[in-house]
Design a protein around this motif. Structure first.
Motif, PDB file in Angstrom:
ATOM      1  N   HIS A 134      -3.684   6.645   6.969  1.00  0.00           N
ATOM      2  CA  HIS A 134      -3.267   5.244   7.104  1.00  0.00           C
ATOM      3  C   HIS A 134      -2.964   4.835   8.552  1.00  0.00           C
ATOM      4  CE1 HIS A 134      -1.797   1.386   5.768  1.00  0.00           C
ATOM      5  NE2 HIS A 134      -0.746   1.558   6.553  1.00  0.00           N
ATOM      6  N   GLU A 166     -10.677   4.704   6.498  1.00  0.00           N
ATOM      7  CA  GLU A 166      -9.959   5.715   5.718  1.00  0.00           C
ATOM      8  C   GLU A 166     -10.944   6.636   4.998  1.00  0.00           C
ATOM      9  OE1 GLU A 166      -5.544   3.841   4.808  1.00  0.00           O
ATOM     10  OE2 GLU A 166      -7.018   3.824   3.182  1.00  0.00           O
ATOM     11  N   HIS A 198     -10.266  -1.298   7.587  1.00  0.00           N
ATOM     12  CA  HIS A 198      -9.212  -0.306   7.341  1.00  0.00           C
ATOM     13  C   HIS A 198      -9.664   0.722   6.297  1.00  0.00           C
ATOM     14  CE1 HIS A 198      -4.861   0.870   7.085  1.00  0.00           C
ATOM     15  NE2 HIS A 198      -5.273   1.312   5.904  1.00  0.00           N
ATOM     16  N   HIS A 211      -7.352   5.913  -1.596  1.00  0.00           N
ATOM     17  CA  HIS A 211      -6.194   5.660  -2.449  1.00  0.00           C
ATOM     18  C   HIS A 211      -6.570   4.835  -3.672  1.00  0.00           C
ATOM     19  CE1 HIS A 211      -4.967   5.865   1.863  1.00  0.00           C
ATOM     20  NE2 HIS A 211      -4.336   6.898   1.373  1.00  0.00           N
TER      21      HIS A 211
HETATM   22 MN   LIG Z   1      -4.051   2.372   4.496  1.00  0.00          MN
END
Ligand SMILES: [Mn+2]
Ligand SMILES: [Mn+2]
Ligand SMILES: [Mn+2]
Ligand SMILES: [Mn+2]
Lengths: 217, 217
Positions: free
Chosen positions: B96, B81, B77, B126
Motif C-alpha cells: 500500500h 499493487e 494504485h 486485496h
Molecule cells: Mn492500497
DNA sequence: CTTAATTTTTAGTCTAGCCTAAAAATTAAT
DNA sequence: ATTAATTTTTAGGCTAGACTAAAAATTAAG
C-alpha cells in the motif's frame, strides 16, 4: 529523506562535476532550468545537510554522502529505464521522462526487487552503467567515434547525448547498442565520417561522431 | 495536471463519499491527517478547478470530472499493487505505502502498458476492483461475513479494512482471497463466530467478521 | 592597475500547502 | 427559544522552492 527538488539538484551537480573541482552556480542553473539565485539557496541547504561542499562565489561539489545519494538516484533512474524498455515495450527515446519521476519513489525493497526482476542488469537502454546498491558500477573501455581512425572497427556501446531527437536519428539509421561500426573515411574539411553500420555505408557529421561511444574490437 | 496533494484530497473524498450527498470537512481532515482549515483551503481550490462541488459549512462532493480523476488514481494504485505482488514478490501487507507513491506518476503509456503487462487484472491483491481506463469496473456480489447465518458457505473475496495489521492477522490464520469459509456457529453474547477456514475451525470476533467480504456459494 | 563585463549573492516577493487561534455558523441540548 | 457544544471558516503565519532586481564579488579587458 530528501525532497524531490534536493534530489534533482544532487543529480545535476553529480553529472556536471566530472573531474572538475567545483561546479559553478550558473552551470547548475543552466542544466536545471532555474535561476542562479535559486541555486544559491539550494546549495546552502545541501551544504547544511552535508550533501555538498559549497564555496561562495566559487561553486559546489558533492560530499561523499552526496555522491552516494546521487548514485542511488541514478541507479533507480536507470533500473526503471530498463524496466520500461524490457518489460513494458517502451522505446529508448520514451523512457527518460517517466524515469525522471520514478527515480524519486522511496522504497528500498522496491528497488532491490526491481533489480532482481530485471536480472541485475549492468547497463541501461542507452548504454549507461547501473550502479549497484553500494554505488559501484562497471567502467567499460570505450572511445568516442570522432577519436577513431580510418580502418578502426568496433561496436556502438554508448551515447553521450541521449536526447529524444538523437535517439530517433539513430533508430532511423538502424544504429543501436551492439551495432557494428567501421570507419571507412574521414573528411578533414568538415570533420565528417564515412562509416559502415552493420555493413551498410553511412555519412555522419562531426556532431554525430562526437556523441557515439565505440568499443574497439 | 493536478498536484499530488490535490490528487490525495480527491481520492479521500471519493472514498468517503459512498452514497452520501456531501462529505464533511472534518471527515476529510480525519482521513488525511490534516486540519480542517487546510481542507477548507483545498476544497475551494478543487471547486475552482471544477473537480468538486463545495457548499460552505455543509461539505463537498466530487464532480463527474473529479470522480473520473479519482478512478484513474485508484486504477493506478491498484495496478501498481498487483505489479508489486505478482512481479516483485511483495506480500499484500507491504504494497500500500509504495502504491501511494506510484499512483501519482504521470504517464498514460506507462499505465496502459503496465495493465497489459499484468494481463489486465480485474482485482487488486486485496480483492478491490481495478477500474479500466474509462473508470468502469466490475461490481461483484459479496456479503459481509457478519451478515451470514449458521450453515452459510462461501469464499473470502474482499476486505473492508486493508490495514497492515489486519492483513497479517489473516496471514496468520491462513486466510487469503479465495479461501473457503463456512459459518459453524454464531455467538449472540459477543457477536463472535465459529467458522471453518478451508476445513479447519477458527473463532473470530465481531470486529474480524465485520471486515471480511464473502461470496456465497 | 583600473575599469568593464560577468557571475554570484542578497533582499524582497510569490504560491502551494500546511498550521494555530479566533470568529462565525451550524447543530444539539436545555 | 435560548444557550451550549460542535463544526467550519477566516485571518494570519510558516516553510520550501521558485522568481526579479539590486548589490557585491570575481574575472576579463584595456
Ligand atoms: Mn492500497
Ligand atoms: Mn534517462
Ligand atoms: Mn539512460
Ligand atoms: Mn489495495
Amino acid at each position: 529523506m530528501h525532497s524531490i527538488s534536493e534530489e534533482n539538484y544532487i543529480k545535476a551537480i553529480y553529472h556536471l562535476q566530472d573531474g572538475k573541482a567545483l561546479v559553478s552556480t550558473n552551470e547548475i542553473a543552466g542544466r536545471m532550468n532555474t535561476k542562479a539565485s535559486s541555486v544559491t539557496d539550494m546549495l546552502k541547504k545541501l551544504a547544511d545537510k552535508n550533501l555538498a561542499e559549497y564555496v561562495p562565489y566559487k561553486g559546489a561539489k558533492l560530499t561523499d554522502k552526496g555522491v552516494q545519494c546521487a548514485n542511488q538516484i541514478i541507479r533507480k533512474h536507470r533500473l526503471w529505464e530498463v524496466f520500461l524498455v524490457e518489460k513494458l515495450d517502451f522505446s529508448w527515446d520514451e523512457v527518460h521522462d517517466v524515469a525522471e519521476q520514478l527515480e524519486h519513489i522511496q522504497s528500498q525493497k522496491l528497488i532491490d526487487q526491481l533489480d532482481k526482476h530485471l536480472g541485475f542488469p549492468k547497463k541501461d537502454p542507452h548504454g549507461d552503467p547501473i550502479p549497484d546498491s553500494h554505488g559501484n558500477y562497471e567502467k567499460t573501455n570505450k572511445t568516442i567515434l570522432s577519436k577513431l581512425k580510418k580502418g578502426d572497427k568496433g561496436t556502438l556501446i554508448g551515447l553521450i547525448d541521449s536526447s529524444k531527437n538523437f535517439l530517433k536519428y539513430l533508430d532511423k539509421q538502424h544504429m543501436k547498442l551492439g551495432t557494428n561500426i567501421e570507419i571507412i573515411e574521414f573528411e578533414e574539411f568538415d570533420l565528417s565520417y564515412s562509416i559502415k553500420v552493420n555493413e551498410s555505408p553511412l555519412q555522419i557529421s562531426k556532431q554525430i561522431a562526437d556523441n557515439l561511444y565505440i568499443k574497439l574490437k
